[in-house]
Design a protein around this motif. Structure first.
Motif, mmCIF file in Angstrom:
data_model
loop_
_atom_site.group_PDB
_atom_site.id
_atom_site.type_symbol
_atom_site.label_atom_id
_atom_site.label_comp_id
_atom_site.label_asym_id
_atom_site.label_seq_id
_atom_site.Cartn_x
_atom_site.Cartn_y
_atom_site.Cartn_z
ATOM 1 N N ALA A 1 9.643 -29.945 4.070
ATOM 2 C CA ALA A 1 10.912 -30.052 4.785
ATOM 3 C C ALA A 1 11.005 -28.990 5.885
ATOM 4 C CB ALA A 1 12.082 -29.897 3.817
ATOM 5 N N THR A 2 11.738 -29.296 6.941
ATOM 6 C CA THR A 2 11.908 -28.361 8.045
ATOM 7 C C THR A 2 13.291 -28.508 8.655
ATOM 8 O OG1 THR A 2 10.957 -27.624 10.156
ATOM 9 C CG2 THR A 2 10.964 -29.982 9.735
ATOM 10 N N LEU A 3 13.835 -27.435 9.180
ATOM 11 C CA LEU A 3 15.086 -27.518 9.907
ATOM 12 C C LEU A 3 14.880 -28.380 11.147
ATOM 13 C CD1 LEU A 3 16.170 -23.750 9.858
ATOM 14 C CD2 LEU A 3 16.875 -25.552 8.270
ATOM 15 N N SER A 4 15.877 -29.182 11.500
ATOM 16 C CA SER A 4 15.712 -30.082 12.633
ATOM 17 C C SER A 4 17.055 -30.375 13.287
ATOM 18 C CB SER A 4 15.057 -31.400 12.182
ATOM 19 O OG SER A 4 15.917 -32.094 11.277
ATOM 20 N N HIS A 5 17.018 -31.183 14.345
ATOM 21 C CA HIS A 5 18.201 -31.657 15.037
ATOM 22 C C HIS A 5 19.117 -30.489 15.436
ATOM 23 C CE1 HIS A 5 16.474 -35.247 13.218
ATOM 24 N NE2 HIS A 5 17.171 -35.961 14.080
ATOM 25 N N ARG A 6 20.403 -30.613 15.182
ATOM 26 C CA ARG A 6 21.366 -29.606 15.646
ATOM 27 C C ARG A 6 21.048 -28.227 15.064
ATOM 28 N NH1 ARG A 6 26.208 -28.715 18.965
ATOM 29 N NH2 ARG A 6 26.617 -26.554 18.440
ATOM 30 N N THR A 7 20.646 -28.176 13.795
ATOM 31 C CA THR A 7 20.377 -26.876 13.175
ATOM 32 C C THR A 7 19.194 -26.192 13.828
ATOM 33 O OG1 THR A 7 21.230 -27.725 11.072
ATOM 34 C CG2 THR A 7 19.940 -25.703 10.989
ATOM 35 N N ALA A 8 18.122 -26.940 14.093
ATOM 36 C CA ALA A 8 16.972 -26.354 14.782
ATOM 37 C C ALA A 8 17.360 -25.904 16.187
ATOM 38 C CB ALA A 8 15.827 -27.364 14.847
ATOM 39 N N ALA A 9 18.206 -26.696 16.859
ATOM 40 C CA ALA A 9 18.659 -26.317 18.203
ATOM 41 C C ALA A 9 19.454 -25.019 18.162
ATOM 42 C CB ALA A 9 19.493 -27.446 18.804
ATOM 43 N N GLU A 10 20.264 -24.838 17.119
ATOM 44 C CA GLU A 10 21.002 -23.585 16.965
ATOM 45 C C GLU A 10 20.041 -22.416 16.773
ATOM 46 O OE1 GLU A 10 24.979 -25.545 14.842
ATOM 47 O OE2 GLU A 10 23.506 -24.439 13.641
ATOM 48 N N GLU A 11 19.002 -22.629 15.971
ATOM 49 C CA GLU A 11 18.042 -21.549 15.721
ATOM 50 C C GLU A 11 17.220 -21.221 16.966
ATOM 51 O OE1 GLU A 11 17.633 -19.732 12.539
ATOM 52 O OE2 GLU A 11 19.646 -20.548 12.837
ATOM 53 N N TRP A 12 17.015 -22.208 17.839
ATOM 54 C CA TRP A 12 16.298 -21.970 19.095
ATOM 55 C C TRP A 12 17.247 -21.448 20.188
ATOM 56 C CZ3 TRP A 12 11.436 -21.310 18.795
ATOM 57 C CH2 TRP A 12 10.599 -22.139 18.024
ATOM 58 N N ASN A 13 18.524 -21.250 19.835
ATOM 59 C CA ASN A 13 19.538 -20.782 20.795
ATOM 60 C C ASN A 13 19.763 -21.756 21.944
ATOM 61 O OD1 ASN A 13 20.054 -18.257 19.475
ATOM 62 N ND2 ASN A 13 18.159 -17.464 20.343
ATOM 63 N N LEU A 14 19.563 -23.043 21.665
ATOM 64 C CA LEU A 14 19.834 -24.070 22.661
ATOM 65 C C LEU A 14 21.306 -24.464 22.669
ATOM 66 C CD1 LEU A 14 16.777 -26.457 22.101
ATOM 67 C CD2 LEU A 14 17.105 -24.818 23.973
ATOM 68 N N VAL A 15 21.947 -24.372 21.518
ATOM 69 C CA VAL A 15 23.365 -24.719 21.378
ATOM 70 C C VAL A 15 24.032 -23.661 20.513
ATOM 71 C CG1 VAL A 15 22.951 -27.212 21.617
ATOM 72 C CG2 VAL A 15 22.918 -26.171 19.340
ATOM 73 N N PRO A 16 25.345 -23.508 20.618
ATOM 74 C CA PRO A 16 26.030 -22.512 19.780
ATOM 75 C C PRO A 16 26.074 -22.943 18.320
ATOM 76 C CG PRO A 16 27.617 -23.774 21.068
ATOM 77 C CD PRO A 16 26.266 -24.157 21.576
ATOM 78 N N VAL A 17 26.128 -21.981 17.432
ATOM 79 C CA VAL A 17 26.221 -22.255 15.996
ATOM 80 C C VAL A 17 27.639 -22.715 15.678
ATOM 81 C CG1 VAL A 17 26.076 -21.274 13.678
ATOM 82 C CG2 VAL A 17 24.442 -20.559 15.450
ATOM 83 N N ILE A 18 27.751 -23.838 14.964
ATOM 84 C CA ILE A 18 29.055 -24.359 14.564
ATOM 85 C C ILE A 18 29.052 -24.609 13.065
ATOM 86 C CG2 ILE A 18 29.474 -25.443 16.808
ATOM 87 C CD1 ILE A 18 28.708 -28.119 15.502
ATOM 88 N N GLU A 19 30.235 -24.777 12.509
ATOM 89 C CA GLU A 19 30.347 -25.153 11.105
ATOM 90 C C GLU A 19 29.934 -26.613 10.945
ATOM 91 O OE1 GLU A 19 31.061 -23.499 8.326
ATOM 92 O OE2 GLU A 19 31.091 -21.631 9.466
ATOM 93 N N GLY A 20 29.094 -26.879 10.000
ATOM 94 C CA GLY A 20 28.644 -28.248 9.793
ATOM 95 C C GLY A 20 27.463 -28.264 8.845
ATOM 96 N N PRO A 21 26.972 -29.442 8.497
ATOM 97 C CA PRO A 21 25.844 -29.533 7.565
ATOM 98 C C PRO A 21 24.566 -28.971 8.163
ATOM 99 C CG PRO A 21 26.323 -31.680 8.514
ATOM 100 C CD PRO A 21 27.432 -30.770 8.940
ATOM 101 N N ILE A 22 23.718 -28.448 7.297
ATOM 102 C CA ILE A 22 22.379 -28.027 7.702
ATOM 103 C C ILE A 22 21.530 -29.286 7.805
ATOM 104 C CG2 ILE A 22 20.386 -26.614 7.137
ATOM 105 C CD1 ILE A 22 22.943 -25.027 7.650
ATOM 106 N N GLU A 23 20.917 -29.512 8.963
ATOM 107 C CA GLU A 23 20.110 -30.716 9.164
ATOM 108 C C GLU A 23 18.637 -30.392 8.932
ATOM 109 O OE1 GLU A 23 21.287 -33.633 12.192
ATOM 110 O OE2 GLU A 23 22.616 -32.079 12.984
ATOM 111 N N ILE A 24 18.018 -31.187 8.085
ATOM 112 C CA ILE A 24 16.593 -31.029 7.803
ATOM 113 C C ILE A 24 15.905 -32.373 7.972
ATOM 114 C CG2 ILE A 24 16.983 -29.125 6.192
ATOM 115 C CD1 ILE A 24 16.425 -31.109 3.888
ATOM 116 N N THR A 25 14.614 -32.323 8.208
ATOM 117 C CA THR A 25 13.798 -33.535 8.239
ATOM 118 C C THR A 25 12.742 -33.430 7.158
ATOM 119 O OG1 THR A 25 14.163 -33.975 10.595
ATOM 120 C CG2 THR A 25 12.184 -34.914 9.610
ATOM 121 N N VAL A 26 12.534 -34.530 6.440
ATOM 122 C CA VAL A 26 11.556 -34.584 5.346
ATOM 123 C C VAL A 26 10.617 -35.763 5.597
ATOM 124 C CG1 VAL A 26 13.200 -33.577 3.718
ATOM 125 C CG2 VAL A 26 13.031 -36.070 3.926
ATOM 126 N N PRO A 27 9.452 -35.781 4.950
ATOM 127 C CA PRO A 27 8.567 -36.943 5.074
ATOM 128 C C PRO A 27 9.232 -38.190 4.493
ATOM 129 C CG PRO A 27 7.408 -35.052 4.143
ATOM 130 C CD PRO A 27 8.858 -34.706 4.141
#
Length: 289
Positions: free
Chosen positions: A42-68
């Motif tokens: 599993a890996t962080l993805s979508h909005r959560t990964a974007a937050e970690e890359w500082n592409l978008v601000p961190v907001i309250e919401g679910p942690i998004e992950i991608t799995v096989p």
């Protein structure tokens, strides 16, 4: 384990994931818990990964992950939102916790939008604010072609390649210039102010008109440095005898016809010949005729 959980010293955070401490989970703890719940790949993805890359601000919401696709993990609202991918082995970066690469994160966010137009705007905004080269994004899309919004994503990359730097510029070009038959302005024109190179969003010098259109989609007006920079840029424009118009999201999104009318008025006043324009195609203007 059961004794610690029953005594309240530990607690179950997600199925199969236990916090060995009490109190609120920090953001870091939530990220690790979500990835642990998703399983080994599993890996962080979508909005959560974007937050970690500082592409978008961190907001309250679910942690998004991608799995096989073979993973049994399912979304656990409100904490975890699970996506599936067959290309996960090629899109993840080994970090703690792992996350999708910047390029794949941008594509994932674009694909998750509600409309093709929003997908295009997402590409323009995120590629422009990141350090990712358009050529690198091109390679990512070619290697992993998205099944949804592919044309919209390629359009967004083409717009960035041609100089557009924000979704607001995309809206202005389409809704104001294209649909109202106005000349295509030059995007991101450099001007030197106080020994520094600043960039104006749209200028019409190539059409013989000294007009600058500034598209203000930022939420940083209160920052002293930004306010000072804009004042200096305004003063420099005035001293150079340039006409200036400023529009924000609300103007371009909700009143493109009014914006177009003002831009046309200044263009004509400053010497542009309307006969050189294109045929207007705006459905809103036609409905009022």
């Amino acid at each position: 384990m059961r004794a610690n959980i029953d005594a309240g010293r530990w607690r179950i955070v997600l199925p199969g994931v236990i916090a060995t401490f009490t109190g609120e989970l920090s953001r870091t703890a939530k990220l690790h818990a979500a990835v642990l719940y998703g399983g080994g790949h599993a890996t962080l993805s979508h909005r959560t990964a974007a937050e970690e890359w500082n592409l978008v601000p961190v907001i309250e919401g679910p942690i998004e992950i991608t799995v096989p696709y073979t993973s049994s993990a399912v979304s656990q609202p409100p904490m975890v939102l699970v996506h599936r991918s067959r290309a996960l082995a090629y899109t993840a970066v080994e970090m703690r916790p792992p996350r999708t690469r910047t390029t794949d994160t941008i594509v994932d966010l674009a694909v998750s939008q509600r409309t093709p137009r929003e997908a295009t705007n997402t590409i323009v905004d995120l590629v422009s604010r990141s350090r990712v080269l358009v050529s690198t994004m091109d390679a990512c899309v070619a290697l992993r072609p998205p099944f949804r919004y592919r044309a919209a994503i390629l359009l967004g990359l083409a717009l960035v390649r041609n100089g557009l730097m924000s979704a607001l510029e995309v809206e202005y070009q389409k809704e104001v210039e294209d649909e109202h038959g106005l000349p295509a302005g030059d995007k991101q024109t450099p001007f030197e102010v106080d020994g520094k190179t600043l960039w104006e969003d749209v200028t019409y010098d190539s059409h013989g008109v000294r007009l600058t259109v500034r598209l203000d989609g930022r939420a940083t007006h209160a920052m002293a440095s930004v306010a000072f920079r804009d004042r200096r840029r305004d003063n420099a424009g005035e001293l150079a005898g340039r006409a200036r118009l400023v529009y924000g999201w609300q103007d371009v999104r909700t009143s493109p016809c009014a914006v177009a009318a003002e831009v046309r008025m200044v263009l004509v006043r400053e010497g542009w010949d309307p006969a050189d324009g294109r045929e207007p195609t705006c459905p809103r203007c036609r409905a009022r005729e």
